[in-house]
Design an enzyme around this catalytic site. Structure first.
Site, PDB file in Angstrom:
ATOM      1  N   SER A  16     -19.208 -20.952  -1.443  1.00 36.84           N
ATOM      2  CA  SER A  16     -18.073 -19.808  -1.211  1.00 36.84           C
ATOM      3  C   SER A  16     -18.622 -18.696  -0.505  1.00 36.84           C
ATOM      4  O   SER A  16     -19.438 -18.026  -0.787  1.00 36.84           O
ATOM      5  CB  SER A  16     -17.538 -19.537  -2.489  1.00 36.84           C
ATOM      6  OG  SER A  16     -16.237 -18.460  -2.319  1.00 36.84           O
ATOM      7  N   HIS A  40     -16.389 -23.169   1.674  1.00 41.44           N
ATOM      8  CA  HIS A  40     -15.198 -22.566   0.820  1.00 41.44           C
ATOM      9  C   HIS A  40     -14.733 -21.093   1.321  1.00 41.44           C
ATOM     10  O   HIS A  40     -15.628 -20.290   0.977  1.00 41.44           O
ATOM     11  CB  HIS A  40     -15.396 -22.908  -0.663  1.00 41.44           C
ATOM     12  CG  HIS A  40     -14.227 -22.287  -1.538  1.00 41.44           C
ATOM     13  ND1 HIS A  40     -13.635 -23.438  -1.891  1.00 41.44           N
ATOM     14  CD2 HIS A  40     -14.122 -21.233  -2.192  1.00 41.44           C
ATOM     15  CE1 HIS A  40     -12.528 -22.757  -2.873  1.00 41.44           C
ATOM     16  NE2 HIS A  40     -12.937 -21.470  -2.856  1.00 41.44           N
ATOM     17  N   ASP A  42     -12.119 -18.072   0.555  1.00 42.60           N
ATOM     18  CA  ASP A  42     -11.140 -17.477  -0.225  1.00 42.60           C
ATOM     19  C   ASP A  42     -10.401 -16.582   0.331  1.00 42.60           C
ATOM     20  O   ASP A  42     -10.860 -15.683   1.005  1.00 42.60           O
ATOM     21  CB  ASP A  42     -11.965 -16.992  -1.396  1.00 42.60           C
ATOM     22  CG  ASP A  42     -12.450 -18.049  -2.436  1.00 42.60           C
ATOM     23  OD1 ASP A  42     -12.007 -18.783  -2.912  1.00 42.60           O
ATOM     24  OD2 ASP A  42     -13.644 -17.509  -2.743  1.00 42.60           O
ATOM     25  N   MET A  44      -7.385 -13.791  -0.107  1.00 36.17           N
ATOM     26  CA  MET A  44      -6.948 -13.066  -1.085  1.00 36.17           C
ATOM     27  C   MET A  44      -5.956 -12.112  -0.602  1.00 36.17           C
ATOM     28  O   MET A  44      -6.271 -11.461   0.500  1.00 36.17           O
ATOM     29  CB  MET A  44      -7.933 -12.479  -1.803  1.00 36.17           C
ATOM     30  CG  MET A  44      -8.990 -13.221  -2.498  1.00 36.17           C
ATOM     31  SD  MET A  44      -9.969 -12.478  -3.475  1.00 36.17           S
ATOM     32  CE  MET A  44     -11.102 -13.838  -3.977  1.00 36.17           C
ATOM     33  N   HIS A  74      -8.955 -21.764   0.387  1.00 39.18           N
ATOM     34  CA  HIS A  74      -8.121 -21.683  -0.885  1.00 39.18           C
ATOM     35  C   HIS A  74      -7.313 -20.562  -0.939  1.00 39.18           C
ATOM     36  O   HIS A  74      -7.722 -19.283  -0.831  1.00 39.18           O
ATOM     37  CB  HIS A  74      -9.373 -21.302  -2.115  1.00 39.18           C
ATOM     38  CG  HIS A  74      -8.957 -21.028  -3.359  1.00 39.18           C
ATOM     39  ND1 HIS A  74      -9.758 -20.502  -4.400  1.00 39.18           N
ATOM     40  CD2 HIS A  74      -7.573 -20.719  -4.206  1.00 39.18           C
ATOM     41  CE1 HIS A  74      -9.358 -20.323  -5.547  1.00 39.18           C
ATOM     42  NE2 HIS A  74      -7.976 -20.517  -5.171  1.00 39.18           N
ATOM     43  N   MET A  76      -5.079 -17.604  -2.180  1.00 38.30           N
ATOM     44  CA  MET A  76      -4.590 -16.884  -3.443  1.00 38.30           C
ATOM     45  C   MET A  76      -3.853 -15.783  -2.985  1.00 38.30           C
ATOM     46  O   MET A  76      -4.193 -14.666  -2.926  1.00 38.30           O
ATOM     47  CB  MET A  76      -6.016 -16.478  -4.099  1.00 38.30           C
ATOM     48  CG  MET A  76      -6.893 -17.315  -4.874  1.00 38.30           C
ATOM     49  SD  MET A  76      -8.293 -16.583  -5.236  1.00 38.30           S
ATOM     50  CE  MET A  76      -9.253 -17.190  -3.842  1.00 38.30           C
ATOM     51  N   MET A 145      -9.525 -24.168 -11.296  1.00 38.12           N
ATOM     52  CA  MET A 145     -10.078 -22.689 -11.448  1.00 38.12           C
ATOM     53  C   MET A 145     -10.796 -22.351 -12.706  1.00 38.12           C
ATOM     54  O   MET A 145     -10.416 -22.583 -13.634  1.00 38.12           O
ATOM     55  CB  MET A 145      -8.912 -21.566 -11.278  1.00 38.12           C
ATOM     56  CG  MET A 145      -8.577 -21.506 -10.022  1.00 38.12           C
ATOM     57  SD  MET A 145     -10.092 -21.210  -8.638  1.00 38.12           S
ATOM     58  CE  MET A 145     -10.639 -19.761  -9.196  1.00 38.12           C
ATOM     59  N   ASP A 183     -14.209 -24.418  -9.293  1.00 40.05           N
ATOM     60  CA  ASP A 183     -14.254 -23.031  -8.758  1.00 40.05           C
ATOM     61  C   ASP A 183     -14.581 -21.892  -9.795  1.00 40.05           C
ATOM     62  O   ASP A 183     -13.375 -21.744 -10.445  1.00 40.05           O
ATOM     63  CB  ASP A 183     -13.325 -22.923  -7.536  1.00 40.05           C
ATOM     64  CG  ASP A 183     -13.395 -21.619  -6.835  1.00 40.05           C
ATOM     65  OD1 ASP A 183     -14.539 -21.102  -6.864  1.00 40.05           O
ATOM     66  OD2 ASP A 183     -12.423 -21.360  -6.044  1.00 40.05           O
TER      67      ASP A 183
HETATM   68  C1  DX5 Z   1     -12.746 -16.783  -7.215  1.00 42.91           C
HETATM   69  C2  DX5 Z   1     -12.836 -17.379  -5.905  1.00 42.91           C
HETATM   70  C3  DX5 Z   1     -14.173 -18.027  -5.997  1.00 42.91           C
HETATM   71  C4  DX5 Z   1     -15.403 -17.527  -5.966  1.00 42.91           C
HETATM   72  C5  DX5 Z   1     -16.705 -18.207  -6.634  1.00 42.91           C
HETATM   73  O1  DX5 Z   1     -11.415 -16.098  -7.129  1.00 42.91           O
HETATM   74  O2  DX5 Z   1     -12.047 -18.507  -5.936  1.00 42.91           O
HETATM   75  O3  DX5 Z   1     -14.510 -19.073  -4.894  1.00 42.91           O
HETATM   76  O4  DX5 Z   1     -15.912 -16.901  -4.712  1.00 42.91           O
HETATM   77  O5  DX5 Z   1     -17.604 -17.239  -7.005  1.00 42.91           O
HETATM   78  P1  DX5 Z   1     -18.682 -17.653  -7.982  1.00 42.91           P
HETATM   79  O6  DX5 Z   1     -19.165 -18.935  -7.802  1.00 42.91           O
HETATM   80  O7  DX5 Z   1     -19.427 -16.271  -7.710  1.00 42.91           O
HETATM   81  O8  DX5 Z   1     -17.940 -17.382  -9.245  1.00 42.91           O
HETATM   82 ZN    ZN Z   2     -12.073 -20.356  -4.224  1.00 40.07          ZN
END
Ligand code: DX5
Ligand code: ZN
Length: 232
Positions: A16, A40, A42, A44, A74, A76, A145, A183
């Site tokens: 990630s 990956h 993210d 947000m 991903h 969010m 999640m 994740d």
């Molecule tokens: C959290 C994200 C994850 C995050 C995971 O909202 O969706 O992808 O980057 O990070 P770690 O592996 O550090 O928990």
């Molecule tokens: Zn993620």
């Protein structure tokens, strides 16, 4: 890109980028030295989750620099409908949407497929896994999640393991072939248990990029995951 004919190669690792150094992203990705299978990303928006991260321009730069690496996006975000085209056109291979983010998850997953991208669905730790069942025939990936979304570096929530097992059973009984991805708080300590429960794709942020040698950490994680393939 036949990234979904890879179940026999599992587990796959999707580091990630949220945990990578924003000023040294290329250095950090290259430090993996090809140990990873996917990346990956993210996304947000400060509404669905209380944080901001990357946009389509960043994905486009990744795609240009790493044309062969599957990009696992991903989302969010609130109103995910508005974000499908920007991320599909900038090179997403998988677009994963939260079941909590839209009243029209069925239509949304169809739209992702129509854009030529693999549809994924995900759920927060507090959302029952049964909410996904009516649409699992539409997806290529289910992301479980294992932390509340929004931040990296949180502790793994063990209460989500039964969801992975339930999805694995559902997949077998229904004859479906979606991949199961986990994740949040994933590390070499829990990878074996996750794969044993049915997980195919391990997302890992801090347990890879938060270490001095991401390549070693990635290898250790994959090795731990492979031990879980002997389901016994
Ligand atoms: C959290 C994200 C994850 C995050 C995971 O909202 O969706 O992808 O980057 O990070 P770690 O592996 O550090 O928990
Ligand atoms: Zn993620």
């Amino acid at each position: 890109m036949n990234l979904f004919q890879t179940r026999e190669r599992r587990p796959l690792l999707a580091p990630s980028l949220l945990a990578a150094d924003p000023l040294g992203m290329r250095v950090h990705i290259d430090a993996l030295n090809g140990t990873h299978q996917w990346l990956h990303l993210d996304i947000m928006d400060g509404h669905f989750v209380p944080n901001l991260s990357f946009g389509p321009m960043f994905l486009s730069a990744l795609r240009r620099n790493y044309p062969e690496v599957p990009m696992d996006v991903h989302l969010m975000v609130a109103s995910p409908e508005s974000f499908l085209v920007p991320f599909a056109t900038q090179g997403a291979d998988v677009l994963t949407v939260h079941v909590e983010a839209t009243p029209h998850i069925h239509r949304l997953l169809q739209s992702v497929r129509e854009l030529g991208v693999h549809p994924g669905i995900t759920l927060n730790p507090g959302t029952p896994v049964e909410f996904l069942y009516p649409v699992l025939h539409l997806v290529d990936l289910v992301l479980v999640m294992s932390v509340n979304p929004g931040f990296g570096g949180q502790s793994f929530l063990p209460e989500v393991v039964p969801k992975i097992e339930a999805l694995h059973r559902f997949r077998e009984v229904q004859g479906l072939s979606f991949l199961i991805e986990v994740d949040g708080g994933v590390s070499a300590e829990n990878a074996e248990c996750l794969v044993k429960s049915g997980c195919d794709v391990l997302v890992a942020g801090n347990s890879v990029f938060g270490t001095p040698q991401p390549e070693l950490a990635a290898n250790a994680l994959l090795e731990a995951g492979r031990r879980g393939l002997n389901r016994g």
